[in-house]
Scaffold this active site. Structure first.
Site, PDB file in Angstrom:
ATOM      1  N   GLU A 170       2.381  87.481  -9.614  1.00  0.00           N
ATOM      2  CA  GLU A 170       1.868  87.929  -8.325  1.00  0.00           C
ATOM      3  C   GLU A 170       0.840  89.054  -8.420  1.00  0.00           C
ATOM      4  O   GLU A 170       1.054  90.160  -7.896  1.00  0.00           O
ATOM      5  CB  GLU A 170       3.024  88.369  -7.413  1.00  0.00           C
ATOM      6  CG  GLU A 170       4.029  87.265  -7.118  1.00  0.00           C
ATOM      7  CD  GLU A 170       5.037  87.642  -6.039  1.00  0.00           C
ATOM      8  OE1 GLU A 170       5.039  88.807  -5.597  1.00  0.00           O
ATOM      9  OE2 GLU A 170       5.822  86.771  -5.628  1.00  0.00           O
ATOM     10  N   GLU A 367       9.415  81.140  -8.039  1.00  0.00           N
ATOM     11  CA  GLU A 367      10.359  81.944  -7.242  1.00  0.00           C
ATOM     12  C   GLU A 367      10.485  81.332  -5.861  1.00  0.00           C
ATOM     13  O   GLU A 367       9.485  80.948  -5.262  1.00  0.00           O
ATOM     14  CB  GLU A 367       9.883  83.396  -7.055  1.00  0.00           C
ATOM     15  CG  GLU A 367       9.949  84.245  -8.270  1.00  0.00           C
ATOM     16  CD  GLU A 367       9.504  85.681  -8.007  1.00  0.00           C
ATOM     17  OE1 GLU A 367       9.608  86.159  -6.854  1.00  0.00           O
ATOM     18  OE2 GLU A 367       9.050  86.314  -8.958  1.00  0.00           O
TER      19      GLU A 367
HETATM   20  C1  FCB Z   1       8.560  88.713  -5.319  1.00  0.00           C
HETATM   21  C2  FCB Z   1       8.724  89.377  -6.663  1.00  0.00           C
HETATM   22  C3  FCB Z   1      10.138  89.399  -7.173  1.00  0.00           C
HETATM   23  C4  FCB Z   1      11.132  89.664  -6.059  1.00  0.00           C
HETATM   24  C5  FCB Z   1      10.888  88.763  -4.884  1.00  0.00           C
HETATM   25  C6  FCB Z   1      11.871  88.945  -3.747  1.00  0.00           C
HETATM   26  O1  FCB Z   1       7.412  89.187  -4.695  1.00  0.00           O
HETATM   27  O2  FCB Z   1       7.915  88.725  -7.620  1.00  0.00           O
HETATM   28  O3  FCB Z   1      10.204  90.331  -8.210  1.00  0.00           O
HETATM   29  O4  FCB Z   1      11.150  90.982  -5.742  1.00  0.00           O
HETATM   30  O5  FCB Z   1       9.599  88.948  -4.405  1.00  0.00           O
END
Ligand code: FCB
Length: 466
Positions: A170, A367
Site C-alpha cells: 500500500e 488483504e
Molecule cells: C491495511 C494495512 C494492514 C491493516 C489493514 C486493516 O491498510 O495494510 O496492515 O492494518 O489495513
C-alpha cells in the site's frame, strides 16, 4: 461455478492464505540487534496512537512463530503472507545485514517449509528504519536506492525459501497517511513531501524488482490498496469527471505507473511528483512487468451530486474537488467497527476493473477482512458472526469476479491474528484468531473455522441459515 448444493467453487490450485505484517505482530522491538523504525518512534510519541499502544510486544510472534505457523497449518492454508522488518535486517537502513535478523526469518521460512506452506513475503510493510527517515525518508530518492540494497540482501539470504515477493504494501497509504495527513508514521503534513514520496516509493519498487530478479526471483509483485469508485444517482458530466479524478488519486496514482508506465492523466496536480524528481528512465523502470498484482480491499468510495458548501447527513467533501459533487456513505450499508462501509460488490468491481487495466496479470487479494467487537464468551469461544458474514459475502464476490473474467489466483484474509492496528493500537481486532494480549493466548474464532472449511473444500458453502 455452483454445484447442486449451492456451493460456489474456486479454480483448482487457487491460493488460500492469511496475512500479517512485522510491526503489527512481532514485538521484540529491540531483540537481536533490531534497529528502530518510524513506527517505533511514532507509537512512542504521546498522542499518536490510541491508548498509547506500541508494537513493543504486539503478538510476540517473534518468539511464538512456531505456534502461529502451526495455526496456519491447522487451518489448511497454502500460503502465509508476512513482512520482513527492514530494521531487523539492516538496523540503520544501510550497510551489511544483521545476521541475527536474517537467522530469525530463515527459521520462520524453515518452519513454513516443514508445514508445506508457501511464503509470500512483503519487503516493506511501513517500518522504515528511523535513520533513513532522519535523512528525509521516502521524500528523498536515496531511500529508494537503500530499499533496493535491502531487497538484494533479503533475496540473497532468504530467496531460496520464498515463493513470492511483494515489494511494497500500500504505497498510497505510506505517501498519503504518512506524509500528507500525518495520521501514520512518520506523521508529516507536507503535501509536497507526499508527492515526492509517491514517486520515490515507485522508484523503490522498480529498483527492488530489478534486484530481486537479478537474484533469481521469478514471482515478484506489489500490493495496492484499491478503492472502487461508485457513482450514485443519474450520471452527469460532473459525476463522470469526479469519478475519473477520484479513481486516479486513490488507485490509479500507483497502479497506472506500474501497469502502464505513466502517471494517470486525471490525477490532481497536487498529488503528482514535481517533474524535476522524475529522472529519465524512471517510468520504464517502474513500469517493468510484474508477475502479479496484490489488491487490498476494504471499502469503496461513493460519489453523488451535492453541495460541498452545505453537506448533508453522511456526506463529506469530495477529494476530487469537482463542484457539485460530494462523497457519501450510504445509510443502508453496514459498517465495521472501524466505521468502514461493508460493500462486497466493491470487491467484484475492483477485481474486474484491475484485470481489465492489467490484462493477463494474475491478481491476488492480499488483504480483505474486517474489525469487529470480538470477545471471549463464557464457553471460552469467540463467536464472530459479523466476520463470518463479511468473509462469506466477500468470497462470494471474489468467486463472481472470477466468473466474470477477473484473473484472480488467490485470497489472503487480513488477518491471521488480532494485532497492532497502527494508529488504533490494539483496540481494533481484525484476526480470525483472537489474541489475549495479557497472556498471548491464541483462540481461533468462529471465522477461522469457517475460513478453514472454505479452504479445504476450495468452495464457499451456503451461509448457515441462508
Ligand atoms: C491495511 C494495512 C494492514 C491493516 C489493514 C486493516 O491498510 O495494510 O496492515 O492494518 O489495513
Amino acid at each position: 461455478m455452483t454445484d447442486a448444493a449451492g456451493a460456489v467453487s474456486f479454480p483448482d490450485g487457487f491460493t488460500w492464505g492469511a496475512s500479517t505484517a512485522a510491526y503489527q505482530i512481532e514485538g521484540a522491538a529491540t531483540a537481536d540487534g533490531r534497529g528502530a523504525s518510524v513506527w517505533d518512534t511514532f507509537s512512542h510519541t504521546p498522542g499518536k496512537v490510541r491508548g498509547g499502544d506500541t508494537g513493543d510486544i504486539a503478538c510476540d510472534s517473534y518468539h511464538r512463530y512456531r505456534e502461529d505457523i502451526a495455526l496456519l497449518a491447522s487451518l489448511g492454508l497454502s500460503s502465509y503472507r508476512f513482512s520482513l522488518s527492514w530494521p531487523r535486517i539492516q538496523p540503520g537502513g544501510r550497510g551489511p545485514a544483521n545476521q541475527r535478523g536474517l537467522d530469525y526469518y530463515r527459521a520462520v521460512l524453515d518452519e513454513l517449509a516443514e508445514h508445506g506452506i508457501a511464503a509470500t513475503v512483503t519487503l516493506y510493510h511501513w517500518d522504515l528504519p528511523q535513520e533513513l527517515q532522519d535523512e528525509g525518508g521516502w521524500a528523498v530518492r536515496g531511500t529508494a536506492e537503500r530499499f533496493a540494497e535491502y531487497a538484494a540482501l533479503a533475496a540473497g539470504a532468504l530467496g531460496d525459501r520464498v515463493a513470492r515477493w511483494i515489494t511494497l504494501n500500500e504505497p498510497q497509504v505510506v505517501a498519503n497517511n504518512g506524509y500528507r495527513t500525518g495520521d501514520h508514521a512518520p506523521g508529516l503534513r507536507e503535501p509536497e513531501a507526499a508527492a515526492a514520496a509517491t514517486h520515490h516509493l515507485l522508484v523503490g519498487h522498480g529498483l527492488a524488482t530489478r534486484a530481486l530478479r537479478d537474484l533469481g526471483a521469478t514471482d515478484v509483485g506489489i500490493t495496492f490498496d484499491v478503492h472502487p469508485v461508485r457513482v450514485l444517482g443519474e450520471p452527469t458530466a460532473a459525476l463522470e469527471q469526479a469519478r475519473l479524478i477520484t479513481d486516479a488519486g486513490a488507485t490509479g496514482l500507483f497502479l497506472e505507473p506500474v501497469v502502464s508506465g505513466r502517471y494517470p492523466v486525471h490525477a490532481l496536480k497536487s498529488l503528482l511528483p514535481a517533474p524535476a524528481l522524475v529522472a529519465d528512465g524512471d517510468l520504464n523502470l517502474i513500469g517493468a512487468p510484474v508477475d502479479f498484482i496484490g489488491v487490498n480491499y476494504y471499502s469503496p468510495i461513493f460519489l453523488r451530486a451535492g453541495d460541498p458548501g452545505d453537506l448533508r447527513r453522511n456526506e463529506t467533501y469530495a477529494r476530487c474537488q469537482v463542484p457539485g459533487v460530494v462523497e457519501y456513505a450510504p445509510e443502508e450499508l453496514e459498517r465495521t467497527s472501524m466505521g468502514w462501509l461493508v460493500d462486497p460488490s466493491g470487491l467484484h468491481q475492483i477485481l474486474t476493473e484491475v484485470s481489465e487495466r492489467a490484462p493477463g496479470v494474475p491478481l491476488y487479494v492480499t488483504e480483505n477482512g474486517c474489525a469487529a467487537e470480538d470477545y471471549v464468551n463464557p464457553r471460552g469461544e469467540v463467536d464472530d458472526v459479523e466476520r463470518v458474514r463479511y468473509l462469506h459475502s466477500h468470497l462470494d464476490a471474489a468467486a463472481r469476479a472470477i466468473k466474470d473474467g477477473a484473473n484472480l489466483a488467490g485470497y489472503f484474509v487480513w488477518s491471521l491474528l488480532d494485532n497492532f492496528e497502527w494508529a488504533w493500537g490494539y483496540q481494533k481486532r481484525f484476526g480470525i484468531v483472537f489474541v489475549d494480549f495479557g497472556t498471548q493466548a491464541r483462540i481461533p474464532k468462529a471465522s477461522a473455522r469457517f475460513y478453514s472449511d472454505v479452504v479445504r473444500a476450495n468452495a464457499l458453502p451456503l451461509l448457515p441459515g441462508s
